[in-house]
Design a protein around this motif. Sequence first.
Motif, PDB file in Angstrom:
ATOM      1  N   GLU A 184       0.772  -1.347   0.096  1.00 53.53           N
ATOM      2  CA  GLU A 184      -0.090   0.168  -0.180  1.00 53.53           C
ATOM      3  C   GLU A 184       0.855   1.291  -0.045  1.00 53.53           C
ATOM      4  O   GLU A 184       0.500   2.247  -0.010  1.00 53.53           O
ATOM      5  CB  GLU A 184      -0.976   0.235   1.047  1.00 53.53           C
ATOM      6  CG  GLU A 184      -0.377   0.219   2.581  1.00 53.53           C
ATOM      7  CD  GLU A 184      -1.164   0.659   3.602  1.00 53.53           C
ATOM      8  OE1 GLU A 184      -2.347   1.102   3.342  1.00 53.53           O
ATOM      9  OE2 GLU A 184      -1.033   0.468   4.694  1.00 53.53           O
ATOM     10  N   LEU A 185       2.225   1.213  -0.110  1.00 54.43           N
ATOM     11  CA  LEU A 185       2.877   2.536   0.223  1.00 54.43           C
ATOM     12  C   LEU A 185       2.776   3.243  -0.869  1.00 54.43           C
ATOM     13  O   LEU A 185       2.748   4.590  -0.668  1.00 54.43           O
ATOM     14  CB  LEU A 185       4.523   1.916   0.146  1.00 54.43           C
ATOM     15  CG  LEU A 185       4.708   1.209   1.647  1.00 54.43           C
ATOM     16  CD1 LEU A 185       6.476   0.675   1.438  1.00 54.43           C
ATOM     17  CD2 LEU A 185       4.697   2.018   2.838  1.00 54.43           C
ATOM     18  N   SER A 186       2.684   2.979  -2.304  1.00 50.53           N
ATOM     19  CA  SER A 186       2.550   3.762  -3.141  1.00 50.53           C
ATOM     20  C   SER A 186       1.176   4.602  -3.266  1.00 50.53           C
ATOM     21  O   SER A 186       0.941   5.508  -3.671  1.00 50.53           O
ATOM     22  CB  SER A 186       2.666   2.985  -4.653  1.00 50.53           C
ATOM     23  OG  SER A 186       1.724   1.931  -4.944  1.00 50.53           O
ATOM     24  N   LYS A 187      -0.023   4.013  -2.622  1.00 46.58           N
ATOM     25  CA  LYS A 187      -1.135   4.420  -2.629  1.00 46.58           C
ATOM     26  C   LYS A 187      -1.058   5.646  -1.524  1.00 46.58           C
ATOM     27  O   LYS A 187      -1.962   6.422  -1.517  1.00 46.58           O
ATOM     28  CB  LYS A 187      -2.137   3.383  -2.330  1.00 46.58           C
ATOM     29  CG  LYS A 187      -3.682   3.845  -2.469  1.00 46.58           C
ATOM     30  CD  LYS A 187      -3.901   3.995  -4.153  1.00 46.58           C
ATOM     31  CE  LYS A 187      -5.323   4.168  -4.212  1.00 46.58           C
ATOM     32  NZ  LYS A 187      -5.455   4.606  -5.773  1.00 46.58           N
ATOM     33  N   LEU A 188      -0.508   5.161  -0.379  1.00 50.61           N
ATOM     34  CA  LEU A 188      -0.408   5.994   0.514  1.00 50.61           C
ATOM     35  C   LEU A 188       0.417   7.494   0.028  1.00 50.61           C
ATOM     36  O   LEU A 188       0.077   8.418   0.544  1.00 50.61           O
ATOM     37  CB  LEU A 188       0.552   5.582   2.003  1.00 50.61           C
ATOM     38  CG  LEU A 188      -0.125   4.735   2.654  1.00 50.61           C
ATOM     39  CD1 LEU A 188       0.821   3.757   3.623  1.00 50.61           C
ATOM     40  CD2 LEU A 188      -1.447   5.345   3.582  1.00 50.61           C
ATOM     41  N   ASN A 189       1.333   7.445  -0.766  1.00 52.12           N
ATOM     42  CA  ASN A 189       2.002   8.248  -1.456  1.00 52.12           C
ATOM     43  C   ASN A 189       1.004   9.243  -2.335  1.00 52.12           C
ATOM     44  O   ASN A 189       1.015  10.470  -2.157  1.00 52.12           O
ATOM     45  CB  ASN A 189       3.075   7.984  -2.359  1.00 52.12           C
ATOM     46  CG  ASN A 189       4.134   9.088  -2.576  1.00 52.12           C
ATOM     47  OD1 ASN A 189       4.775   9.578  -1.729  1.00 52.12           O
ATOM     48  ND2 ASN A 189       4.041   9.500  -3.728  1.00 52.12           N
ATOM     49  N   GLU A 190       0.116   8.404  -2.826  1.00 52.54           N
ATOM     50  CA  GLU A 190      -0.774   9.072  -3.741  1.00 52.54           C
ATOM     51  C   GLU A 190      -2.075   9.671  -2.786  1.00 52.54           C
ATOM     52  O   GLU A 190      -2.256  11.063  -3.213  1.00 52.54           O
ATOM     53  CB  GLU A 190      -1.657   8.168  -4.639  1.00 52.54           C
ATOM     54  CG  GLU A 190      -2.863   8.606  -5.619  1.00 52.54           C
ATOM     55  CD  GLU A 190      -3.490   7.518  -6.033  1.00 52.54           C
ATOM     56  OE1 GLU A 190      -4.898   7.522  -6.308  1.00 52.54           O
ATOM     57  OE2 GLU A 190      -2.924   6.438  -6.504  1.00 52.54           O
ATOM     58  N   ASN A 275      -6.518  -1.158  -1.458  1.00 54.64           N
ATOM     59  CA  ASN A 275      -7.870  -1.783  -1.879  1.00 54.64           C
ATOM     60  C   ASN A 275      -8.786  -0.583  -1.909  1.00 54.64           C
ATOM     61  O   ASN A 275      -8.878   0.195  -1.128  1.00 54.64           O
ATOM     62  CB  ASN A 275      -8.421  -2.669  -0.371  1.00 54.64           C
ATOM     63  CG  ASN A 275      -9.883  -3.017  -0.650  1.00 54.64           C
ATOM     64  OD1 ASN A 275     -10.731  -2.284  -0.618  1.00 54.64           O
ATOM     65  ND2 ASN A 275     -10.232  -4.382  -0.715  1.00 54.64           N
ATOM     66  N   GLN A 276      -9.504  -0.397  -2.940  1.00 50.31           N
ATOM     67  CA  GLN A 276     -10.094   0.949  -3.536  1.00 50.31           C
ATOM     68  C   GLN A 276     -11.066   1.214  -2.547  1.00 50.31           C
ATOM     69  O   GLN A 276     -11.528   2.410  -2.072  1.00 50.31           O
ATOM     70  CB  GLN A 276     -10.699   0.887  -5.041  1.00 50.31           C
ATOM     71  CG  GLN A 276     -11.157   2.082  -5.402  1.00 50.31           C
ATOM     72  CD  GLN A 276      -9.930   3.300  -5.361  1.00 50.31           C
ATOM     73  OE1 GLN A 276      -9.136   2.994  -5.841  1.00 50.31           O
ATOM     74  NE2 GLN A 276     -10.383   4.554  -5.101  1.00 50.31           N
ATOM     75  N   GLU A 277     -11.923   0.249  -1.845  1.00 53.84           N
ATOM     76  CA  GLU A 277     -12.984   0.426  -0.928  1.00 53.84           C
ATOM     77  C   GLU A 277     -12.399   0.888   0.200  1.00 53.84           C
ATOM     78  O   GLU A 277     -12.897   2.016   0.920  1.00 53.84           O
ATOM     79  CB  GLU A 277     -13.623  -0.893  -0.668  1.00 53.84           C
ATOM     80  CG  GLU A 277     -14.865  -0.565   0.238  1.00 53.84           C
ATOM     81  CD  GLU A 277     -15.683  -1.937   0.601  1.00 53.84           C
ATOM     82  OE1 GLU A 277     -16.514  -1.878   1.609  1.00 53.84           O
ATOM     83  OE2 GLU A 277     -15.154  -2.929   0.009  1.00 53.84           O
ATOM     84  N   ASN A 278     -11.363   0.383   0.765  1.00 54.10           N
ATOM     85  CA  ASN A 278     -10.512   1.081   1.898  1.00 54.10           C
ATOM     86  C   ASN A 278     -10.121   2.388   1.573  1.00 54.10           C
ATOM     87  O   ASN A 278     -10.150   3.366   2.542  1.00 54.10           O
ATOM     88  CB  ASN A 278      -9.511  -0.020   2.425  1.00 54.10           C
ATOM     89  CG  ASN A 278      -9.700  -0.862   3.072  1.00 54.10           C
ATOM     90  OD1 ASN A 278     -10.951  -1.508   3.330  1.00 54.10           O
ATOM     91  ND2 ASN A 278      -8.828  -2.107   3.164  1.00 54.10           N
ATOM     92  N   TYR A 279      -9.828   2.880   0.601  1.00 50.30           N
ATOM     93  CA  TYR A 279      -9.205   3.949   0.137  1.00 50.30           C
ATOM     94  C   TYR A 279     -10.379   5.032   0.244  1.00 50.30           C
ATOM     95  O   TYR A 279     -10.080   6.121   0.953  1.00 50.30           O
ATOM     96  CB  TYR A 279      -8.532   4.112  -1.159  1.00 50.30           C
ATOM     97  CG  TYR A 279      -7.937   5.336  -1.606  1.00 50.30           C
ATOM     98  CD1 TYR A 279      -6.730   5.688  -1.391  1.00 50.30           C
ATOM     99  CD2 TYR A 279      -8.804   6.257  -2.269  1.00 50.30           C
ATOM    100  CE1 TYR A 279      -6.132   6.865  -1.925  1.00 50.30           C
ATOM    101  CE2 TYR A 279      -8.118   7.519  -2.825  1.00 50.30           C
ATOM    102  CZ  TYR A 279      -6.944   7.538  -2.474  1.00 50.30           C
ATOM    103  OH  TYR A 279      -6.433   9.260  -2.735  1.00 50.30           O
TER     104      TYR A 279
END
Length: 297
Positions: A184-190, A275-279
């Motif tokens: 999830e690191l790249s998504k956290l950066n986003e 996970n898009q739902e979590n995001y």
Amino acid sequence: MKTRRTIIMILALCVALSFTACTGKGDVGKAGSSSVSEGTEKTEDLQAKLDDLYQQENEIFEKHKDVWEKVFSKMSKADAGSDNYVEYLASTVESNKNSFTDDELKTLKEDIETIRGIEEQITEVENKLDTSGASDSKDDDTIAFNNVSGKDFDGNDVEENLFSKNAVTVMNFWFTGCKPCVAELSKLNELNDAIKSMGGEVVGVNTDTFDGKEATIKEAKKILESQGAKYRNFALDANSDAGKYASEIMAFPTTILVDRKGNIVGEPMVGGIDNQENYDTLMKQIKSVIEADSANK
């Protein structure tokens, strides 16, 4: 205390008990048979007993980590709000018993009975703390980080205004050996890029790097770089409020929201935001905190 229970009850995507070796005090083999002493006790003594009991549970999961990870992987988020922690563990094992060998089932059932004894002691101590007025002293059970000390991965001290300068701080707890954490690191950066203009910030807390361990900081930095994660990560002091909070987390990754005053807002999210739902759920919560912050100005 309610937050600690919630963390345990939510679906555990990955178990990290690296704290056990450093802070373990209990004797797992005797955990279920010992009892809390009677009589008037000081608040600090009661809290120390509570911490010790929590640690004894941690040691049980660590001792049989492989089989308990199998149990956690079978847990359902839909049932994670169960009020009875031990019965939830037992029912998860029972409903998935065909997934375990006879030896694994024997180990799990023995561990559950030991945990049941520990939970009874935890309840007893918590009741004493409630009676003394020391437990959950805030009516809304708010947990606040009054001090966050440590350094970022570049060696800079954590600023005293870490929280006060942001409408919301998204604090993500992870460790280098946790695959869902790394994923999830790249998504956290986003996410960090998305909320900057809104007055928010994402910060990472790598639990392997507590107290500034240089080797683990170097390893964590390599992983962050490989995932394109450029938001700030911290090596916190284990004795800071955030460090102590992290020591009770039993499922990783875990993400919390902290308001401008250092208060944890809402319930922790366990599981990756890749996970898009979590995001989407987390973003909705972030916007809610920012709106509340704006209304209070």
